[in-house]
Design a protein around this motif. Structure first.
Motif, PDB file in Angstrom:
ATOM      1  N   GLY A  77       0.809  -1.214   0.000  1.00  0.00           N
ATOM      2  CA  GLY A  77       0.000   0.000   0.000  1.00  0.00           C
ATOM      3  C   GLY A  77       0.840   1.260   0.000  1.00  0.00           C
ATOM      4  O   GLY A  77       0.603   2.185  -0.786  1.00  0.00           O
ATOM      5  N   GLN A 124     -14.284   5.798  -4.016  1.00  0.00           N
ATOM      6  CA  GLN A 124     -13.028   6.518  -3.935  1.00  0.00           C
ATOM      7  C   GLN A 124     -12.900   7.136  -2.553  1.00  0.00           C
ATOM      8  O   GLN A 124     -13.864   7.653  -2.003  1.00  0.00           O
ATOM      9  CB  GLN A 124     -12.944   7.620  -4.982  1.00  0.00           C
ATOM     10  CG  GLN A 124     -12.688   7.101  -6.384  1.00  0.00           C
ATOM     11  CD  GLN A 124     -12.205   8.213  -7.279  1.00  0.00           C
ATOM     12  OE1 GLN A 124     -12.432   9.379  -7.025  1.00  0.00           O
ATOM     13  NE2 GLN A 124     -11.507   7.850  -8.330  1.00  0.00           N
ATOM     14  N   GLU A 142      -2.187   2.704   1.865  1.00  0.00           N
ATOM     15  CA  GLU A 142      -1.974   3.594   0.718  1.00  0.00           C
ATOM     16  C   GLU A 142      -2.618   4.944   0.973  1.00  0.00           C
ATOM     17  O   GLU A 142      -1.993   5.996   0.742  1.00  0.00           O
ATOM     18  CB  GLU A 142      -2.544   2.981  -0.558  1.00  0.00           C
ATOM     19  CG  GLU A 142      -2.351   3.868  -1.780  1.00  0.00           C
ATOM     20  CD  GLU A 142      -2.905   3.250  -3.052  1.00  0.00           C
ATOM     21  OE1 GLU A 142      -2.852   3.937  -4.089  1.00  0.00           O
ATOM     22  OE2 GLU A 142      -3.377   2.091  -3.013  1.00  0.00           O
ATOM     23  N   MET A 143      -3.848   4.924   1.454  1.00  0.00           N
ATOM     24  CA  MET A 143      -4.542   6.180   1.744  1.00  0.00           C
ATOM     25  C   MET A 143      -3.790   6.991   2.793  1.00  0.00           C
ATOM     26  O   MET A 143      -3.558   8.203   2.626  1.00  0.00           O
ATOM     27  CB  MET A 143      -5.955   5.886   2.238  1.00  0.00           C
ATOM     28  CG  MET A 143      -6.724   7.107   2.705  1.00  0.00           C
ATOM     29  SD  MET A 143      -8.348   6.669   3.369  1.00  0.00           S
ATOM     30  CE  MET A 143      -7.857   5.775   4.851  1.00  0.00           C
ATOM     31  N   ARG A 186       2.696   1.919  -3.290  1.00  0.00           N
ATOM     32  CA  ARG A 186       1.824   2.354  -4.380  1.00  0.00           C
ATOM     33  C   ARG A 186       1.776   3.865  -4.495  1.00  0.00           C
ATOM     34  O   ARG A 186       1.469   4.413  -5.560  1.00  0.00           O
ATOM     35  CB  ARG A 186       0.397   1.827  -4.164  1.00  0.00           C
ATOM     36  CG  ARG A 186       0.168   0.382  -4.554  1.00  0.00           C
ATOM     37  CD  ARG A 186      -1.244  -0.022  -4.191  1.00  0.00           C
ATOM     38  NE  ARG A 186      -1.556  -1.385  -4.611  1.00  0.00           N
ATOM     39  CZ  ARG A 186      -2.689  -2.022  -4.308  1.00  0.00           C
ATOM     40  NH1 ARG A 186      -3.600  -1.413  -3.569  1.00  0.00           N
ATOM     41  NH2 ARG A 186      -2.899  -3.242  -4.733  1.00  0.00           N
ATOM     42  N   SER A 196      -8.973   5.353  -6.383  1.00  0.00           N
ATOM     43  CA  SER A 196      -9.961   4.287  -6.408  1.00  0.00           C
ATOM     44  C   SER A 196      -9.568   3.149  -5.493  1.00  0.00           C
ATOM     45  O   SER A 196      -8.407   2.912  -5.217  1.00  0.00           O
ATOM     46  CB  SER A 196     -10.116   3.759  -7.838  1.00  0.00           C
ATOM     47  OG  SER A 196      -8.889   3.229  -8.283  1.00  0.00           O
ATOM     48  N   ALA A 197     -10.595   2.432  -5.009  1.00  0.00           N
ATOM     49  CA  ALA A 197     -10.357   1.273  -4.152  1.00  0.00           C
ATOM     50  C   ALA A 197     -11.458   0.254  -4.391  1.00  0.00           C
ATOM     51  O   ALA A 197     -12.634   0.567  -4.283  1.00  0.00           O
ATOM     52  CB  ALA A 197     -10.343   1.706  -2.684  1.00  0.00           C
ATOM     53  N   LEU A 202     -13.414   1.472   2.171  1.00  0.00           N
ATOM     54  CA  LEU A 202     -12.734   1.731   0.905  1.00  0.00           C
ATOM     55  C   LEU A 202     -13.286   0.876  -0.218  1.00  0.00           C
ATOM     56  O   LEU A 202     -12.647   0.695  -1.244  1.00  0.00           O
ATOM     57  CB  LEU A 202     -11.223   1.517   1.049  1.00  0.00           C
ATOM     58  CG  LEU A 202     -10.476   2.741   1.594  1.00  0.00           C
ATOM     59  CD1 LEU A 202     -10.612   2.830   3.104  1.00  0.00           C
ATOM     60  CD2 LEU A 202      -9.024   2.716   1.191  1.00  0.00           C
ATOM     61  N   GLN A 251      -5.150  -0.967   0.489  1.00  0.00           N
ATOM     62  CA  GLN A 251      -5.704   0.344   0.159  1.00  0.00           C
ATOM     63  C   GLN A 251      -5.681   1.297   1.356  1.00  0.00           C
ATOM     64  O   GLN A 251      -5.617   2.522   1.184  1.00  0.00           O
ATOM     65  CB  GLN A 251      -7.146   0.189  -0.348  1.00  0.00           C
ATOM     66  CG  GLN A 251      -7.251  -0.294  -1.775  1.00  0.00           C
ATOM     67  CD  GLN A 251      -7.125  -1.802  -1.896  1.00  0.00           C
ATOM     68  OE1 GLN A 251      -6.811  -2.492  -0.931  1.00  0.00           O
ATOM     69  NE2 GLN A 251      -7.389  -2.340  -3.072  1.00  0.00           N
TER      70      GLN A 251
END
Length: 288
Positions: free
Chosen positions: A19, A218, A275-276, A22, A223-224, A159, A272
């Motif tokens: 994550g 999103q 990543e966020m 990315r 996007s997830a 997500l 995800q």
């Protein structure tokens, strides 16, 4: 700004690192994972990154000897003694969840700019006989290292995942990053994702809205789980050309033991989410 260097503890199959990397702003410089099967996965996807086996034996001196410098420590420390599905033995000495103390030890000796941790949501409320004591220990121990802490229960469903999977996510940073006058974060963007997560988490808990597919696809601008958008039942997946590579069966990555895969994926974080959070950290770094 160079990439932030990540020490990934209790690595599993690398969900934190996947994550964070990315985002383009993080680089994993070392893993630490005691189980052999997840180490096979890590060696497959990060062949150049060293893997230490036992967090209890990992020290700042070891990392320095190997030429490894660290900006970020991550860790999904063991949940077996905290989960509602377990015996709820807590975080005391001799428990698996008590290995949190090893994270604290490494934070004290390495002094990273950020710490990102994950565990079951029951960490916030347990134990039943003294509500909040487990999380109180987390806050006290991190404060003892000189770190401020923010946290949020972020379900995977927030997500866009087709399941709820509630988890508490914790971000810590040195107290020196606060403005002494206003006691406000110098990096305010770190906390800007929290209201969005709260809204998304509320929708994730709403079964009717999940069933109707109205859950946001999103969060934080990316996007997830978009492939889940119109899925109501397994039959809806038939003939889809946009599905991700299967995780459990097949041998296209050279690791055919699907039984071990099921367990490893069940223990993994949803990439995800880090990543966020990673994107929020990078925004903060860029505006500091």
């Amino acid at each position: 700004m160079g990439k932030l260097r990540v020490l990934d503890l209790f690595s599993g199959i690398g969900g934190f690192s996947l994550g964070l990397e990315r985002t383009g702003g993080f680089e994993t410089v070392a893993f630490c994972e005691i189980e052999e099967f997840p180490r096979k996965v890590l060696r497959k996807h990060w062949p150049e990154v060293p893997i230490y086996e036992d967090v209890r034996n990992l020290t700042a001196d070891t990392l320095a000897r190997d030429g490894i410098e660290v900006d970020v420590i991550t860790g999904g420390f063991p949940c077996q003694d905290l989960s509602l599905a377990g015996k709820r033995a807590g975080m005391g000495e001799g428990t698996r969840s008590g290995l949190f103390s090893e994270i604290v030890r490494l934070i004290s000796s390495l002094g990273p700019s950020y710490v990102l941790l994950e565990n079951v949501a029951n960490l916030l409320s347990g134990p039943s006989e003294q509500r909040g004591e487990w999380f109180g220990k987390v806050l006290r121990d991190l404060a003892g290292c000189g770190y401020d802490v923010e946290w949020q229960n972020i379900p995977a469903g927030a997500l866009g995942a087709p399941h709820l999977r509630e988890r508490v996510w914790i971000i810590a940073y040195p107290k020196a990053q606060r403005q002494p006058e206003a006691r406000e974060l110098q990096y305010p963007r770190i906390t800007q994702w929290l209201p969005r997560c709260r809204e998304a988490a509320f929708l994730a808990h709403d079964r009717k809205k999940r069933a109707e597919g109205r859950k946001p696809q999103q969060v934080s601008g990316f996007s997830a789980f978009s492939w889940c958008k119109d899925v109501r039942r397994a039959e809806d997946l038939r003939g889809r050309s946009d599905l991700p590579t299967p995780l459990f069966r097949g041998s296209r990555d050279g690791i055919p033991d699907w039984v071990d895969r099921v367990g490893a994926c069940g223990n993994a974080v949803v990439p995800q989410i880090p990543e966020m959070i990673g994107r929020a950290i990078l925004e903060a770094e860029a505006t500091a």
